[in-house]
Design an enzyme around this catalytic site. Structure first.
Site, PDB file in Angstrom:
ATOM      1  N   ASP A  29      -8.414   0.056 -13.693  1.00 14.36           N
ATOM      2  CA  ASP A  29      -7.608   1.232 -14.003  1.00 14.36           C
ATOM      3  C   ASP A  29      -6.125   0.875 -13.827  1.00 14.36           C
ATOM      4  O   ASP A  29      -5.572   0.971 -12.730  1.00 14.36           O
ATOM      5  CB  ASP A  29      -8.016   2.393 -13.074  1.00 14.36           C
ATOM      6  CG  ASP A  29      -7.227   3.668 -13.360  1.00 14.36           C
ATOM      7  OD1 ASP A  29      -6.296   3.615 -14.195  1.00 14.36           O
ATOM      8  OD2 ASP A  29      -7.533   4.696 -12.727  1.00 14.36           O
ATOM      9  N   GLU A  81       9.904 -21.262  -7.568  1.00 11.89           N
ATOM     10  CA  GLU A  81       8.594 -21.880  -7.357  1.00 11.89           C
ATOM     11  C   GLU A  81       7.968 -22.224  -8.700  1.00 11.89           C
ATOM     12  O   GLU A  81       6.783 -22.525  -8.783  1.00 11.89           O
ATOM     13  CB  GLU A  81       7.683 -20.988  -6.528  1.00 11.89           C
ATOM     14  CG  GLU A  81       7.398 -19.636  -7.125  1.00 11.89           C
ATOM     15  CD  GLU A  81       6.312 -18.920  -6.334  1.00 11.89           C
ATOM     16  OE1 GLU A  81       6.602 -18.495  -5.223  1.00 11.89           O
ATOM     17  OE2 GLU A  81       5.186 -18.835  -6.839  1.00 11.89           O
ATOM     18  N   CYS A 113       9.246 -16.952  -2.517  1.00 12.59           N
ATOM     19  CA  CYS A 113      10.184 -16.018  -3.150  1.00 12.59           C
ATOM     20  C   CYS A 113      11.569 -16.007  -2.518  1.00 12.59           C
ATOM     21  O   CYS A 113      12.403 -15.185  -2.880  1.00 12.59           O
ATOM     22  CB  CYS A 113       9.612 -14.611  -3.123  1.00 12.59           C
ATOM     23  SG  CYS A 113       8.054 -14.486  -3.998  1.00 12.59           S
ATOM     24  N   ARG A 200      -5.058  -8.918   1.451  1.00 10.02           N
ATOM     25  CA  ARG A 200      -4.356  -7.985   2.341  1.00 10.02           C
ATOM     26  C   ARG A 200      -3.589  -8.712   3.453  1.00 10.02           C
ATOM     27  O   ARG A 200      -2.709  -8.130   4.071  1.00 10.02           O
ATOM     28  CB  ARG A 200      -5.354  -6.999   2.947  1.00 10.02           C
ATOM     29  CG  ARG A 200      -5.929  -6.072   1.893  1.00 10.02           C
ATOM     30  CD  ARG A 200      -6.839  -5.044   2.501  1.00 10.02           C
ATOM     31  NE  ARG A 200      -6.098  -4.136   3.374  1.00 10.02           N
ATOM     32  CZ  ARG A 200      -6.675  -3.170   4.069  1.00 10.02           C
ATOM     33  NH1 ARG A 200      -7.981  -3.002   4.000  1.00 10.02           N
ATOM     34  NH2 ARG A 200      -5.966  -2.378   4.837  1.00 10.02           N
ATOM     35  N   THR A 202      -1.458 -10.791   3.028  1.00  5.92           N
ATOM     36  CA  THR A 202      -0.058 -10.943   2.604  1.00  5.92           C
ATOM     37  C   THR A 202       0.811  -9.778   3.078  1.00  5.92           C
ATOM     38  O   THR A 202       2.026  -9.847   2.980  1.00  5.92           O
ATOM     39  CB  THR A 202       0.068 -11.040   1.059  1.00  5.92           C
ATOM     40  OG1 THR A 202      -0.457  -9.830   0.504  1.00  5.92           O
ATOM     41  CG2 THR A 202      -0.688 -12.226   0.497  1.00  5.92           C
ATOM     42  N   HIS A 235      13.036  -7.879  -0.278  1.00  3.60           N
ATOM     43  CA  HIS A 235      12.201  -8.560  -1.274  1.00  3.60           C
ATOM     44  C   HIS A 235      11.172  -7.572  -1.809  1.00  3.60           C
ATOM     45  O   HIS A 235      10.635  -6.751  -1.069  1.00  3.60           O
ATOM     46  CB  HIS A 235      11.513  -9.790  -0.679  1.00  3.60           C
ATOM     47  CG  HIS A 235      10.582 -10.418  -1.683  1.00  3.60           C
ATOM     48  ND1 HIS A 235      11.037 -10.823  -2.919  1.00  3.60           N
ATOM     49  CD2 HIS A 235       9.248 -10.632  -1.664  1.00  3.60           C
ATOM     50  CE1 HIS A 235      10.005 -11.287  -3.606  1.00  3.60           C
ATOM     51  NE2 HIS A 235       8.915 -11.178  -2.878  1.00  3.60           N
ATOM     52  N   LYS A 240       6.198  -0.821  -3.793  1.00  2.33           N
ATOM     53  CA  LYS A 240       5.679  -0.152  -2.590  1.00  2.33           C
ATOM     54  C   LYS A 240       6.171  -0.809  -1.285  1.00  2.33           C
ATOM     55  O   LYS A 240       6.616  -0.119  -0.369  1.00  2.33           O
ATOM     56  CB  LYS A 240       4.145  -0.219  -2.663  1.00  2.33           C
ATOM     57  CG  LYS A 240       3.414   0.558  -1.598  1.00  2.33           C
ATOM     58  CD  LYS A 240       1.919   0.537  -1.840  1.00  2.33           C
ATOM     59  CE  LYS A 240       1.334  -0.854  -1.636  1.00  2.33           C
ATOM     60  NZ  LYS A 240      -0.128  -0.916  -1.712  1.00  2.33           N
ATOM     61  N   ARG A 244       8.374   0.946   1.722  1.00  2.00           N
ATOM     62  CA  ARG A 244       7.787   1.198   3.035  1.00  2.00           C
ATOM     63  C   ARG A 244       8.586   0.513   4.153  1.00  2.00           C
ATOM     64  O   ARG A 244       8.830   1.104   5.198  1.00  2.00           O
ATOM     65  CB  ARG A 244       6.323   0.725   3.052  1.00  2.00           C
ATOM     66  CG  ARG A 244       5.555   1.350   4.221  1.00  2.00           C
ATOM     67  CD  ARG A 244       4.268   0.611   4.538  1.00  2.00           C
ATOM     68  NE  ARG A 244       3.300   0.678   3.458  1.00  2.00           N
ATOM     69  CZ  ARG A 244       2.192  -0.067   3.428  1.00  2.00           C
ATOM     70  NH1 ARG A 244       1.941  -0.933   4.399  1.00  2.00           N
ATOM     71  NH2 ARG A 244       1.364   0.034   2.423  1.00  2.00           N
ATOM     72  N   ASN A 267       7.883  -8.444 -10.149  1.00  2.00           N
ATOM     73  CA  ASN A 267       8.248  -9.362  -9.071  1.00  2.00           C
ATOM     74  C   ASN A 267       8.802 -10.650  -9.659  1.00  2.00           C
ATOM     75  O   ASN A 267       8.044 -11.484 -10.168  1.00  2.00           O
ATOM     76  CB  ASN A 267       7.016  -9.659  -8.199  1.00  2.00           C
ATOM     77  CG  ASN A 267       7.343 -10.597  -7.039  1.00  2.00           C
ATOM     78  OD1 ASN A 267       8.502 -10.926  -6.808  1.00  2.00           O
ATOM     79  ND2 ASN A 267       6.317 -11.014  -6.325  1.00  2.00           N
ATOM     80  N   SER A 297       6.805 -16.378   1.047  1.00  2.00           N
ATOM     81  CA  SER A 297       5.491 -16.624   1.662  1.00  2.00           C
ATOM     82  C   SER A 297       5.450 -18.000   2.279  1.00  2.00           C
ATOM     83  O   SER A 297       6.113 -18.932   1.840  1.00  2.00           O
ATOM     84  CB  SER A 297       4.396 -16.493   0.609  1.00  2.00           C
ATOM     85  OG  SER A 297       4.276 -15.155   0.233  1.00  2.00           O
TER      86      SER A 297
END
Lengths: 350, 138
Positions: A29, A81, A113, A200, A202, A235, A240, A244, A267, A297
């Site tokens: 979806d 990268e 990144c 998750r 990450t 970053h 989202k 946050r 991104n 990362s």
């Protein structure tokens, strides 16, 4: 010696694809994916674009806005990268294309990144120590997401270049702080086409821990609070996470709005904070204070305390396209064309 | 491997539009040449290397549908004769647009893109292509 941004330039490819279009192919979806990630569409490079062409375009936009002799540039660092060559620096081609060769040092950076901001820090050191008059720091990527992987909904392309110097600065880089650990949240092995990630994993132990630590470390060191800043940029692997993290730190939606490009561009990896900073410089006024935290990362964060100077009123921003202008005149692709553009279709003879 | 130096020699023209100006007649030529084709021996010692501005207009153009293998991902694409502001005409690809958006006289500016790759492990060739210049709203 005060060191800062003398000029900047950005570049984002024209093509876009929506998460909905990607989701249709993989039985996902896409609309709810788009809502969850806060990504309405992402940029896609055309088949003749790569990190080098994006870096050249951004660097040329940077040079259009200033009267600096390119031969005075003593260093060029390209953070990415997705360097087209594993061995042969992207910066050599950028240096030649802006007329900075041959009296300079060049190297390519990689830190997921945040390689672009690592390049800014290096240039700050070189200029601040008097080793070079000007340094160029570029963050650019044509990031990879495996077909059907969660990354495919966000991995996009773009970049920005900064001329770092100590004269006619439009913004001073007053302080930087980095936070680095060994955290395997996302990686790509040598020779592999696509990266892998820890799902998750990450999030909390990677992005949030490092961005929060980098941000708090800098605020503590400069003795500032979020309300002291006009703009903030974090970053943005999606829309989202930065929203946050800003809330957790006490920054408002108004402070992050200008630099939050993930909803329309996706991104851009090493290009993300550099592009967000460019969007802020497109509209910043003298005296504005900017808080920026890049994340890479692996993992680490680079935080910056930036102050816009009076010089920005004389700075000819209109000599090169603004980020808003680069995010217009878009052409949306279907998944098949996107797959062709990104080399995801195996051609005969390969 | 043998083609790497051949392309490398042309990098000043491909990356930065380095041409020449004949200081006998004032004409510009692209790419670089040793003497002026108009003034011949009168131009000896009067040839100056110059970098063209990279702006011009479409002199003529066509849409290519049947192409080389290395450009198959881009077809159909537009190839144009572009007349630089300084006078020389060059052939190049016009990108980030459809043929229907162009006409003779459309202003263009130079940009740098990949021209070709010598396979997945070979040299990547970069050089000039053109993009239409959009007039800014007043």
């Amino acid at each position: 010696m005060k060191v800062g941004i003398v000029s900047y330039g950005a570049y984002v490819p024209r093509y876009r694809i929506t998460p909905d279009e990607i989701g249709k192919v993989w039985g996902v979806d896409g609309k709810s994916m788009s809502k969850g990630l806060m990504i309405n569409c992402k940029s896609v490079p055309s088949p003749d674009e790569d990190t080098i062409t994006i870096s050249v375009e951004a660097a040329r936009n940077m040079m259009r806005r200033c009267s600096v002799d390119p031969r005075d540039i003593g260093a060029i660092y390209v953070g990415s990268e997705s360097h087209p060559y594993a061995v042969k620096p992207s910066g050599t081609i950028v240096a030649e294309a802006i007329g900075a060769s041959p009296n300079l040092t060049v190297a390519d950076y990689e830190f997921a990144c945040k390689a672009g901001t690592a390049a800014i820090q290096t240039c700050m050191g070189l200029v601040g120590s008097g080793m070079v008059k000007y340094g160029v720091a570029i963050g650019a990527d044509t990031s990879q997401g495996a077909p059907g992987d969660a990354l495919e909904y966000s991995a996009s392309a773009g970049g920005a270049a900064f001329l770092i110097g100590s004269e006619k600065m439009i913004a001073t880089l007053d302080r930087t702080y980095s936070y680095t650990t060994d955290t395997p949240d996302f990686w790509r092995r040598e020779g592999q086409m696509y990266p892998r990630h820890g799902g998750r994993f990450t999030g909390e132990p990677a992005y949030f821990k490092h961005v929060l630590s980098g941000a708090r470390g800098l605020l503590e060191r400069v003795g500032a609070e979020p309300k002291d800043y006009t703009y903030a940029i974090f970053h943005q692997p999606n829309g989202k996470f930065p929203t946050r993290v800003a809330k957790q730190l006490g920054f408002s939606d108004a402070q992050i709005k200008t630099g939050l490009l993930a909803p329309t561009i996706g991104n851009t990896y090493s290009g993300a904070v550099p592009l967000g900073l460019s969007a802020i410089l497109d509209e910043a006024r003298p005296g504005d204070r900017i808080f920026a935290v890049a994340y890479g990362s692996g993992a680490g964060s680079d935080a910056f305390d930036i102050k816009v100077t009076d010089e920005i009123d004389k700075y000819p921003r209109s000599k090169a396209p603004t980020v808003k202008e680069l995010d217009s005149n878009l052409k949306f692709l279907d998944y098949a064309t996107y797959a062709k553009f990104r080399g995801k279709i195996l051609l005969g003879g390969e | 491997m043998a083609t790497a130096p051949r392309f490398w020699r042309e990098n000043p023209s491909r990356y930065n539009l380095v041409g020449i100006r004949c200081n006998s007649c004032g004409r510009y030529f692209f790419p670089r040449r040793a003497i002026c084709p108009i003034c011949h021996r009168k131009s000896v010692g009067k040839i100056e290397e110059v970098k063209l501005k990279g702006t011009g207009k479409i002199f003529s153009f066509t849409e290519v549908h049947d192409t080389l293998e290395e450009l198959v991902l881009q077809k159909p694409y537009v190839v144009a004769m572009v007349e630089f502001d300084e006078g020389p005409k060059v052939t190049g690809q016009v990108i980030d647009c459809e043929a229907s958006e162009l006409q003779i006289g459309t202003p263009v500016r130079v940009t740098m893109r990949k021209l070709s790759e010598e396979g997945p492990s070979g040299i990547i060739h970069y050089g000039y292509k053109f993009v239409p210049v959009k007039e800014k709203a007043p």
